[in-house]
Scaffold this motif. Structure first.
Motif, mmCIF file in Angstrom:
data_model
loop_
_atom_site.group_PDB
_atom_site.id
_atom_site.type_symbol
_atom_site.label_atom_id
_atom_site.label_comp_id
_atom_site.label_asym_id
_atom_site.label_seq_id
_atom_site.Cartn_x
_atom_site.Cartn_y
_atom_site.Cartn_z
ATOM 1 N N SER A 19 2.686 -4.539 10.702
ATOM 2 C CA SER A 19 2.581 -3.298 9.944
ATOM 3 C C SER A 19 3.766 -3.210 8.998
ATOM 4 C CB SER A 19 2.575 -2.102 10.890
ATOM 5 O OG SER A 19 2.584 -0.884 10.176
ATOM 6 N N GLY A 41 5.457 -0.765 5.421
ATOM 7 C CA GLY A 41 5.335 0.434 4.614
ATOM 8 C C GLY A 41 6.660 1.146 4.471
ATOM 9 N N HIS A 52 -8.137 10.467 -3.412
ATOM 10 C CA HIS A 52 -7.467 10.197 -2.145
ATOM 11 C C HIS A 52 -8.067 11.065 -1.040
ATOM 12 C CE1 HIS A 52 -4.380 7.719 -4.046
ATOM 13 N NE2 HIS A 52 -4.288 8.641 -5.001
ATOM 14 N N ARG A 99 2.442 5.656 4.431
ATOM 15 C CA ARG A 99 1.848 5.197 3.180
ATOM 16 C C ARG A 99 2.598 5.821 1.993
ATOM 17 N NH1 ARG A 99 -4.575 5.193 3.300
ATOM 18 N NH2 ARG A 99 -4.182 3.737 1.588
ATOM 19 N N SER A 114 -8.790 0.644 8.433
ATOM 20 C CA SER A 114 -8.736 -0.519 7.536
ATOM 21 C C SER A 114 -7.327 -0.826 7.059
ATOM 22 C CB SER A 114 -9.669 -0.329 6.342
ATOM 23 O OG SER A 114 -9.254 0.755 5.540
ATOM 24 N N THR A 115 -6.465 0.189 6.864
ATOM 25 C CA THR A 115 -5.104 -0.102 6.417
ATOM 26 C C THR A 115 -4.256 -0.671 7.546
ATOM 27 O OG1 THR A 115 -4.218 2.123 6.851
ATOM 28 C CG2 THR A 115 -5.195 1.710 4.669
ATOM 29 N N SER A 151 -14.452 2.403 8.546
ATOM 30 C CA SER A 151 -13.178 1.817 8.118
ATOM 31 C C SER A 151 -12.177 2.854 7.628
ATOM 32 C CB SER A 151 -13.417 0.778 7.020
ATOM 33 O OG SER A 151 -13.988 1.378 5.862
ATOM 34 N N ASN A 152 -12.666 4.013 7.171
ATOM 35 C CA ASN A 152 -11.778 5.048 6.648
ATOM 36 C C ASN A 152 -11.392 6.080 7.710
ATOM 37 O OD1 ASN A 152 -10.350 5.978 4.288
ATOM 38 N ND2 ASN A 152 -11.761 7.711 4.170
ATOM 39 N N HIS A 178 -2.723 6.688 7.375
ATOM 40 C CA HIS A 178 -3.272 5.359 7.602
ATOM 41 C C HIS A 178 -4.725 5.496 8.051
ATOM 42 C CE1 HIS A 178 -0.215 2.364 6.961
ATOM 43 N NE2 HIS A 178 0.699 3.134 7.544
ATOM 44 N N THR A 179 -5.461 4.414 7.930
ATOM 45 C CA THR A 179 -6.839 4.360 8.401
ATOM 46 C C THR A 179 -7.018 3.088 9.222
ATOM 47 O OG1 THR A 179 -7.657 3.119 6.492
ATOM 48 C CG2 THR A 179 -7.639 5.539 6.306
#
Length: 347
Positions: free
Chosen positions: A229, A231, A84, A54, A136-137, A205-206, A133-134
């Motif tokens: 994916s 990034g 964050h 990220r 959700s990401t 989600s996190n 990353h999570t």
């Protein structure tokens, strides 16, 4: 169960990692951007790694480092990191380049890490801070990133459902796995969204997926999916802490790196198929190809990378999969994983 690869083993700076120490501003170890597609096959536990980072949030030079406290008097962390979460820091130059830790807390000029990085950095070494990353990401806040491999299909996302019917994401922890799935609405107890199998209707989600971790996707659906994916691409080495047993590791780099070029052979226990450390790589069928670094045993075995089922054939050209398992026969250690961008000369 092994501890997480984030947990670098506290030590003096690795003598064999000879990247030059550059003082001043932190070099960006993610110069390029890109994307990848990762296959998720039906009816199996799919081991995979998301090999992108990220965006960079903060970087600088270390004024002081003592055990788990890193100080940068010019940092202004309070402003840069506000809002964050799931933060991690990486040493970005010098002999300890690639060592990283999750961040437990921060003040305006200090960060406190979960792991002791003092053995990997000196004053004026540089660092970089990012969010992990999570769920959700990686998979989409609405479970809308993975797609059916058939372009004519409208299937989107992992299979939703409940704990018993949905696809499950397995995220390694020091005590086992966190398991996350996408729930369908089941009033009055369950709303739609990402849930932890052990936490009821709470939003999951996190849930973080750190850059050194491989994850499993238990695919209960009947079709194959592609997970896209994108990034920042990490350059420079990655130092991974491993312990006795099974370590679930991310390849870190989004482009292919062979066993021979990865540097793993310099740090793993050599031996035979019974005594050496074993690298397990998923082969897409639900099984694994297993590799080890052999000691010479004339006249049948020469030194080098071998497969557990192909005798003395050289397997140094085998490409690390996006996620892999390192079965450590010896004790806790740090391993240095190296790669380079396509077309980039080796250091």
């Amino acid at each position: 169960m092994s501890t997480l690869p984030f947990r670098v083993i506290a030590a003096t700076i690795l003598a064999s990692a000879c990247w030059p120490l550059q003082l001043g501003a932190a070099p960006d170890t993610s110069k390029a951007v890109g994307f990848q597609e990762i296959a998720i096959h039906p009816g199996q536990l799919n081991l995979l790694g998301v090999n992108f980072l990220r965006p960079l949030l903060a970087s600088g030079a270390i004024d002081n480092i003592a055990t788990t406290v890193l100080t940068d008097n010019d940092a202004n962390f309070t402003a840069k990191l506000a809002g964050h979460s799931n933060l991690w820091v990486e040493i970005s130059n010098g002999p300890g380049s690639g060592a990283s830790s999750r961040i437990a807390s921060f003040t305006n000029s200090t960060i406190t890490t979960e792991e002791d990085l003092a053995g990997f950095a000196t004053n004026q070494a540089t660092y970089q801070i990012r969010e992990a990353h999570t769920v959700s990401t990686v998979f989409g806040i609405d479970n809308n990133i993975a797609r059916n491999t058939d372009p004519s299909s409208n299937e989107v996302g992992l299979l939703p459902g409940n704990v018993s019917t949905a696809d499950i994401i397995w995220i390694p922890t020091s005590g086992g796995f966190i398991k996350v799935y996408y729930a369908v609405t089941a009033p009055p107890f369950t709303t739609a969204g990402w849930k932890n199998t052990a936490a009821g209707n709470a939003d999951a989600s996190n849930t973080p997926i750190y850059h050194t971790e491989a994850i499993f996707v238990e695919r209960r659906g009947s079709t194959s999916l592609n997970l896209k994916s994108a990034g920042s691409v990490k350059t420079g080495p990655a130092i991974l802490g491993i312990t006795t047993g099974m370590n679930f590791l991310n390849r870190v780099f989004p482009f292919g790196v062979s066993l021979q070029d990865s540097g793993l052979g310099d740090y793993l226990t050599h031996g035979n198929a019974s005594t050496a450390d074993i690298v397990w790589m998923p082969n897409g069928s639900g099984n694994y190809d297993k590799y080890y670094y052999a000691l010479p045993a004339p006249p049948f075995t020469t030194a080098g990378w071998k497969s557990s089922n192909t005798g003395n054939l050289d397997k140094g050209g085998a490409i690390l999969t996006t996620g892999f398992i390192l079965e450590r026969k010896g004790g806790a250690a740090n391993v240095l994983l190296i790669s380079k961008l396509p077309g980039e000369d080796s250091e």
